[in-house]
Design an enzyme around this catalytic site. Structure first.
Site, PDB file in Angstrom:
ATOM      1  N   TYR A   1       0.825  -1.217   0.000  1.00 37.60           N
ATOM      2  CA  TYR A   1       0.000   0.000   0.000  1.00 37.60           C
ATOM      3  C   TYR A   1       0.852   1.258   0.000  1.00 37.60           C
ATOM      4  O   TYR A   1       0.554   2.214   0.706  1.00 37.60           O
ATOM      5  CB  TYR A   1      -0.941   0.016   1.210  1.00 37.60           C
ATOM      6  CG  TYR A   1      -2.075  -0.965   1.067  1.00 37.60           C
ATOM      7  CD1 TYR A   1      -3.207  -0.615   0.334  1.00 37.60           C
ATOM      8  CD2 TYR A   1      -2.020  -2.226   1.635  1.00 37.60           C
ATOM      9  CE1 TYR A   1      -4.255  -1.507   0.183  1.00 37.60           C
ATOM     10  CE2 TYR A   1      -3.059  -3.128   1.482  1.00 37.60           C
ATOM     11  CZ  TYR A   1      -4.176  -2.764   0.750  1.00 37.60           C
ATOM     12  OH  TYR A   1      -5.205  -3.643   0.602  1.00 37.60           O
TER      13      TYR A   1
ATOM     14  N   TYR B   1     -14.587  -5.587   2.988  1.00 37.04           N
ATOM     15  CA  TYR B   1     -13.180  -5.886   2.749  1.00 37.04           C
ATOM     16  C   TYR B   1     -12.880  -7.280   3.295  1.00 37.04           C
ATOM     17  O   TYR B   1     -13.088  -7.552   4.474  1.00 37.04           O
ATOM     18  CB  TYR B   1     -12.242  -4.870   3.400  1.00 37.04           C
ATOM     19  CG  TYR B   1     -10.801  -5.237   3.147  1.00 37.04           C
ATOM     20  CD1 TYR B   1     -10.204  -4.976   1.920  1.00 37.04           C
ATOM     21  CD2 TYR B   1     -10.052  -5.908   4.114  1.00 37.04           C
ATOM     22  CE1 TYR B   1      -8.901  -5.363   1.654  1.00 37.04           C
ATOM     23  CE2 TYR B   1      -8.736  -6.297   3.856  1.00 37.04           C
ATOM     24  CZ  TYR B   1      -8.170  -6.021   2.629  1.00 37.04           C
ATOM     25  OH  TYR B   1      -6.874  -6.409   2.368  1.00 37.04           O
TER      26      TYR B   1
ATOM     27  N   ASP C   1     -16.728 -13.540   8.404  1.00 39.63           N
ATOM     28  CA  ASP C   1     -15.314 -13.172   8.376  1.00 39.63           C
ATOM     29  C   ASP C   1     -14.941 -12.505   9.702  1.00 39.63           C
ATOM     30  O   ASP C   1     -15.161 -11.312   9.877  1.00 39.63           O
ATOM     31  CB  ASP C   1     -15.066 -12.232   7.187  1.00 39.63           C
ATOM     32  CG  ASP C   1     -13.623 -11.751   7.115  1.00 39.63           C
ATOM     33  OD1 ASP C   1     -12.831 -12.061   8.031  1.00 39.63           O
ATOM     34  OD2 ASP C   1     -13.296 -11.049   6.135  1.00 39.63           O
TER      35      ASP C   1
ATOM     36  N   LYS D   1      -5.198 -12.418  11.717  1.00 43.54           N
ATOM     37  CA  LYS D   1      -4.853 -11.237  12.517  1.00 43.54           C
ATOM     38  C   LYS D   1      -4.526 -11.583  13.977  1.00 43.54           C
ATOM     39  O   LYS D   1      -3.431 -12.026  14.247  1.00 43.54           O
ATOM     40  CB  LYS D   1      -5.965 -10.196  12.410  1.00 43.54           C
ATOM     41  CG  LYS D   1      -6.072  -9.639  10.987  1.00 43.54           C
ATOM     42  CD  LYS D   1      -6.525  -8.210  10.913  1.00 43.54           C
ATOM     43  CE  LYS D   1      -6.206  -7.610   9.568  1.00 43.54           C
ATOM     44  NZ  LYS D   1      -7.346  -7.447   8.669  1.00 43.54           N
TER      45      LYS D   1
HETATM   46  C1  LIG Z   1      -7.360  -7.853   7.163  1.00 40.93           C
HETATM   47  C2  LIG Z   1      -8.606  -8.551   6.792  1.00 40.93           C
HETATM   48  C3  LIG Z   1      -8.590  -9.636   5.906  1.00 40.93           C
HETATM   49  C4  LIG Z   1      -7.347 -10.077   5.192  1.00 40.93           C
HETATM   50  O1  LIG Z   1      -6.377 -10.588   6.044  1.00 40.93           O
HETATM   51  P1  LIG Z   1      -4.840 -10.596   5.587  1.00 40.93           P
HETATM   52  O2  LIG Z   1      -4.157 -11.414   6.623  1.00 40.93           O
HETATM   53  O3  LIG Z   1      -4.393  -9.171   5.588  1.00 40.93           O
HETATM   54  O4  LIG Z   1      -4.787 -11.211   4.238  1.00 40.93           O
HETATM   55  C5  LIG Z   1      -9.781 -10.294   5.664  1.00 40.93           C
HETATM   56  N1  LIG Z   1     -10.920  -9.903   6.250  1.00 40.93           N
HETATM   57  C6  LIG Z   1     -10.973  -8.870   7.111  1.00 40.93           C
HETATM   58  C7  LIG Z   1     -12.270  -8.517   7.750  1.00 40.93           C
HETATM   59  C8  LIG Z   1      -9.826  -8.153   7.401  1.00 40.93           C
HETATM   60  O5  LIG Z   1      -9.880  -7.091   8.223  1.00 40.93           O
END
Ligand SMILES: *Cc1c(COP(=O)(O)O)cnc(C)c1O
Length: 423
Positions: free
Chosen positions: A15, A142, A234, A263
């Site tokens: 980015y 996202y 997610d 994460k």
């Molecule tokens: C950051 C994020 C992702 C992607 O995870 P990465 O480890 O950065 O590929 C997917 N979904 C959500 C909700 C996120 O915040």
């Protein structure tokens, strides 16, 4: 050559528009909620290093478990072989997830956890000779940067170069008290073509910490359930205490078929992704026919060190001290939110648990606030606070070990920035 110059010579950052020749701050070490650069300057990590750090940097308990694991088993192929850290972590995680979740599939980041979830849903239908091609997703979503994850995310300037390479998605508004009937119409129209509905529960992080209510999401999920639509929740961002409870799922009555994690999964120490699913999803891949297999895997699938880190992080999360810290942060956020919501430059303040977002009034139509984002970023950096605004939205997302004094320092800096811009 200095480290900064060597970085500029060799490295392409995420980015980042390198044309501007920007300098990257060299971080030398970290501890608790602090990062220290090579000159010894201390920064409060108010965004948990891109939303991953849970219990503070270089936590001794996690470090101990990883080091121990490193001396015992570093890595092994995860097809045909297995190991204790992967099994232990699966047990620990499933133990605190909704009962619908019965199987754990390992990957190594959030985007790949999403890819696997999408493949599970699409192949779920394919394996039953009822192929379905469309996906339902939220506007402003996202879900990551790989192609599948990008396809089900909002389309915009970032994804424009790839628009011909992405699959078909139907976008809906997040649910509120008025729009359920509209959502119902869309869902009923497309139900027979939909492989799944994918969503960020309660908080849409990257979109600017947009929030919706659990009650309304429950209604939408119930609607999907009635219409036979598989659901991917997610929790890559919302997982592991961010929302004030262990998972966004803990605010919901309805249960999704698939959950995605990354994460905070390892407490932020190591890359790891997990996709969990129900036994119904899993069963759709069981067959004498080899072609019904889920043909997906990564070299570092279920890396033992990452699994050990994640198991250690879950131990810490379960401790009363950690649970109390989460509530303490949520309470302080809430008091601060109330104190600034009437500030003339505050358009809105939003909070879910430990996530606090402040949207600035930008005086749309004027150019006065052009560059607000960069101004804010540098303002806080000068003060030794890492906040990374999403456009005109500042958010605080601290590690749970952050002290009250450090939180107050962040709040004071935000107030100072607001007052400075008001003049
Ligand atoms: C950051 C994020 C992702 C992607 O995870 P990465 O480890 O950065 O590929 C997917 N979904 C959500 C909700 C996120 O915040």
């Amino acid at each position: 050559m200095t480290l900064t110059n060597r970085d500029a010579k060799y490295i392409w950052h995420p980015y980042t528009q390198h044309y501007k020749g920007n300098k990257h701050i060299v971080i030398d070490h970290a501890s608790g909620s602090y990062l220290f650069d090579q000159d010894g300057k201390k920064y409060i990590d108010a965004i948990s290093s891109w939303w991953v750090i849970l219990h503070g940097h270089s936590h001794p308990y996690i470090a101990e478990k990883v080091i121990k694991q490193l001396g015992k088993l570093d890595q092994v192929i995860f097809a045909g072989f297995t190991h204790e850290p992967a099994i232990q972590l699966a047990e620990k995680l499933l133990n605190i997830l909704p009962p619908s979740q019965q199987k754990v599939f390992y990957t190594d980041n959030g985007s790949t956890a999403i890819e696997v979830a999408l493949k599970m849903c699409i192949q779920f239908w394919y394996n039953q000779n009822q192929p379905r091609s469309k996906i339902l997703a939220f506007k402003n979503a996202y879900h990551g940067d790989t192609f599948g994850a990008m396809s089900v995310s909002a389309r915009g300037t970032w994804t424009a170069p790839f628009k011909n390479q992405m699959f078909e998605v139907i976008y809906i508004d997040t649910p509120d008290s008025n729009n359920l009937e509209d959502l119902q119409k869309i869902i009923e129209t497309h139900a027979a073509d939909l492989a799944c509905f994918i969503f960020e529960p309660l908080v849409q992080g990257s979109a600017g910490m947009l929030m919706h209510k659990a009650e309304h999401l429950d209604q939408l999920m119930a609607l999907c359930r009635r219409n036979g639509i598989l659901m991917i929740q997610d929790e890559v961002f919302t997982g592991f205490g961010r929302t004030g409870r262990n998972f966004a799922a803990d605010h919901l009555q309805q249960q999704a078929d698939i959950l995605c994690f990354s994460k905070g999964l390892t407490g932020g120490t190591m890359p790891l992704g997990i996709t969990t699913c129900s036994s119904e999803i899993y069963a759709a891949f069981l067959a004498e026919d080899n072609l019904k297999t889920l043909f997906h895997g990564h070299s570092f699938t279920a890396n033992p060190l990452a699994c050990a880190a994640a198991a250690a992080s879950l131990d810490l999360l379960a401790e009363p001290d950690c649970q109390a810290a989460i509530q303490r942060i949520a309470a302080l956020h809430s008091t601060f939110a109330t104190s600034i919501e009437l500030h003339p430059l505050v358009r809105s303040v939003r909070q879910t648990g430990t996530i606090l977002a402040i949207e600035w009034e930008t005086g749309e139509g004027t150019s006065y606030f052009n560059g607000l984002r960069d101004w804010l970023y540098n303002f806080f950096l000068d003060k030794g606070i890492i906040l990374r605004p999403l456009g005109n939205i500042i958010y605080i997302l601290p590690p749970y070990c952050i002290s009250n004094a450090d939180l107050e320092e962040i709040y004071a800096a935000i107030l100072e920035a607001l007052d400075l811009k008001l003049r």
